[in-house]
Design a protein around this motif. Structure first.
Motif, PDB file in Angstrom:
ATOM      1  N   SER A   1      -5.452   2.476   6.638  1.00 36.55           N
ATOM      2  CA  SER A   1      -5.731   2.291   4.996  1.00 36.55           C
ATOM      3  C   SER A   1      -6.775   3.207   4.702  1.00 36.55           C
ATOM      4  O   SER A   1      -7.691   3.774   5.462  1.00 36.55           O
ATOM      5  CB  SER A   1      -6.261   0.606   5.035  1.00 36.55           C
ATOM      6  N   GLY A   2      -6.788   3.114   3.464  1.00 36.18           N
ATOM      7  CA  GLY A   2      -7.795   4.034   2.716  1.00 36.18           C
ATOM      8  C   GLY A   2      -7.466   5.228   2.630  1.00 36.18           C
ATOM      9  O   GLY A   2      -6.212   5.772   3.078  1.00 36.18           O
TER      10      GLY A   2
ATOM     11  N   THR B   1       1.239   7.223   6.861  1.00 39.37           N
ATOM     12  CA  THR B   1       1.640   6.208   5.678  1.00 39.37           C
ATOM     13  C   THR B   1       0.540   4.840   5.753  1.00 39.37           C
ATOM     14  O   THR B   1       0.483   4.322   6.843  1.00 39.37           O
ATOM     15  CB  THR B   1       2.906   6.011   5.669  1.00 39.37           C
ATOM     16  N   SER B   2      -0.063   4.926   4.667  1.00 40.80           N
ATOM     17  CA  SER B   2      -1.132   3.819   4.438  1.00 40.80           C
ATOM     18  C   SER B   2      -0.334   2.498   4.526  1.00 40.80           C
ATOM     19  O   SER B   2       0.785   2.311   3.807  1.00 40.80           O
ATOM     20  CB  SER B   2      -1.710   3.918   3.145  1.00 40.80           C
ATOM     21  N   GLY B   3      -0.841   1.603   4.962  1.00 39.61           N
ATOM     22  CA  GLY B   3      -0.368   0.145   5.268  1.00 39.61           C
ATOM     23  C   GLY B   3       0.927  -0.189   6.158  1.00 39.61           C
ATOM     24  O   GLY B   3       1.439  -1.183   6.154  1.00 39.61           O
ATOM     25  N   THR B   4       1.306   1.120   6.760  1.00 35.48           N
ATOM     26  CA  THR B   4       2.131   0.754   7.783  1.00 35.48           C
ATOM     27  C   THR B   4       1.777   0.848   9.417  1.00 35.48           C
ATOM     28  O   THR B   4       1.121   1.948   9.603  1.00 35.48           O
ATOM     29  CB  THR B   4       3.197   1.888   7.739  1.00 35.48           C
ATOM     30  N   SER B   5       1.903  -0.233   9.975  1.00 36.37           N
ATOM     31  CA  SER B   5       1.406  -0.391  11.326  1.00 36.37           C
ATOM     32  C   SER B   5       1.944   0.715  12.119  1.00 36.37           C
ATOM     33  O   SER B   5       3.320   1.134  12.100  1.00 36.37           O
ATOM     34  CB  SER B   5       1.722  -2.000  11.787  1.00 36.37           C
ATOM     35  N   VAL B   6       1.148   1.284  13.070  1.00 34.13           N
ATOM     36  CA  VAL B   6       1.718   2.181  14.041  1.00 34.13           C
ATOM     37  C   VAL B   6       1.184   1.867  15.474  1.00 34.13           C
ATOM     38  O   VAL B   6       0.269   1.589  15.613  1.00 34.13           O
ATOM     39  CB  VAL B   6       1.110   3.710  13.777  1.00 34.13           C
ATOM     40  N   GLN B   7       1.981   2.163  16.416  1.00 33.63           N
ATOM     41  CA  GLN B   7       1.639   2.241  17.840  1.00 33.63           C
ATOM     42  C   GLN B   7       1.577   3.634  18.321  1.00 33.63           C
ATOM     43  O   GLN B   7       2.459   4.285  17.786  1.00 33.63           O
ATOM     44  CB  GLN B   7       2.884   1.447  18.638  1.00 33.63           C
TER      45      GLN B   7
ATOM     46  N   GLN C   1       5.568  10.845  11.585  1.00 33.29           N
ATOM     47  CA  GLN C   1       4.440  11.524  11.791  1.00 33.29           C
ATOM     48  C   GLN C   1       3.769  11.728  12.889  1.00 33.29           C
ATOM     49  O   GLN C   1       3.128  12.680  13.317  1.00 33.29           O
ATOM     50  CB  GLN C   1       3.377  10.945  10.867  1.00 33.29           C
ATOM     51  N   LEU C   2       4.025  10.739  14.095  1.00 35.50           N
ATOM     52  CA  LEU C   2       3.633  10.781  15.442  1.00 35.50           C
ATOM     53  C   LEU C   2       4.445  11.189  16.650  1.00 35.50           C
ATOM     54  O   LEU C   2       4.542  10.966  17.568  1.00 35.50           O
ATOM     55  CB  LEU C   2       3.016   9.400  15.755  1.00 35.50           C
TER      56      LEU C   2
ATOM     57  N   THR D   1       0.925  -1.180  -0.024  1.00 29.50           N
ATOM     58  CA  THR D   1       0.180   0.053   0.036  1.00 29.50           C
ATOM     59  C   THR D   1       1.073   1.264   0.244  1.00 29.50           C
ATOM     60  O   THR D   1       1.830   1.148   0.510  1.00 29.50           O
ATOM     61  CB  THR D   1      -0.794   0.144   1.297  1.00 29.50           C
ATOM     62  N   THR D   2       0.673   2.282  -0.911  1.00 26.44           N
ATOM     63  CA  THR D   2       1.247   3.624  -0.885  1.00 26.44           C
ATOM     64  C   THR D   2       0.455   4.575  -0.695  1.00 26.44           C
ATOM     65  O   THR D   2      -0.914   4.455  -0.835  1.00 26.44           O
ATOM     66  CB  THR D   2       1.952   3.499  -2.196  1.00 26.44           C
ATOM     67  N   GLY D   3       1.030   5.546  -0.229  1.00 27.27           N
ATOM     68  CA  GLY D   3       0.056   6.910   0.151  1.00 27.27           C
ATOM     69  C   GLY D   3      -0.093   7.151   1.437  1.00 27.27           C
ATOM     70  O   GLY D   3       0.522   6.605   2.178  1.00 27.27           O
ATOM     71  N   THR D   4      -1.143   7.997   1.488  1.00 25.67           N
ATOM     72  CA  THR D   4      -1.208   8.295   2.962  1.00 25.67           C
ATOM     73  C   THR D   4      -2.700   8.140   3.574  1.00 25.67           C
ATOM     74  O   THR D   4      -3.388   8.344   2.470  1.00 25.67           O
ATOM     75  CB  THR D   4      -0.902   9.935   3.522  1.00 25.67           C
TER      76      THR D   4
END
Length: 112
Positions: free
Chosen positions: A101-102, A70-76, A43-44, A14-17
Motif C-alpha cells: 500500500s502507498g 500492485t497496490s492493494g493486492t495481497s502477496v505471499q 512481479q515476484l 486500490t490501483t497503482g503500484t
C-alpha cells in the motif's frame, strides 16, 4: 470521486503500484550463491524459481532489492538461495504475506 452506496463501508479498490524494498539478513551464502525473493504474483516470479528476483549482496549480510508490486493486492513470498548450477534452498517456515500500500513500503526481515 468514490461514494459508497448506502450501508456499505467497503473502500474503493486500490490501483497503482507500491515500490517495495526487500531487506533480508542472511549470512549463509558462499561464493557463487545469491539470495532471491520469490512469490505469488508475476512481479515476484509466480513461484517459478527461474523467475525469482535477485537481491543485491552489496551490503552483505543484508540482501536488498526494490520491486514494484500492485497496490492493494495481497502477496505471499519467500526468500530463496540459488547457486550458479541452479540448486535452490528455500528459507524455512510458512510463506510470508502482506498487502502493498502507498507509494513505498519496506520489508526488513531475517532469513527463517
Amino acid at each position: 470521486m468514490w461514494v459508497p452506496s448506502t450501508g456499505t463501508t467497503t473502500p474503493p479498490p486500490t490501483t497503482g503500484t507500491t515500490a517495495v524494498s526487500f531487506n533480508v539478513t542472511y549470512s549463509g551464502t558462499t561464493t557463487g550463491q545469491d539470495v532471491y525473493v520469490l512469490g505469488s504474483t508475476a512481479q515476484l516470479g509466480a513461484w517459478n524459481t527461474a523467475n525469482a528476483i535477485k537481491l543485491s549482496g552489496a551490503t552483505y549480510p543484508v540482501w536488498k532489492g526494490t520491486i514494484n508490486l500492485t497496490s492493494g493486492t495481497s502477496v505471499q513470498y519467500k526468500y530463496i538461495r540459488k547457486d550458479a548450477a541452479g540448486n535452490v534452498l528455500y528459507e524455512g517456515g510458512t510463506n510470508r504475506s502482506f498487502t502493498p500500500s502507498g507509494t513505498t513500503q519496506t520489508r526488513t526481515e531475517t532469513w527463517q
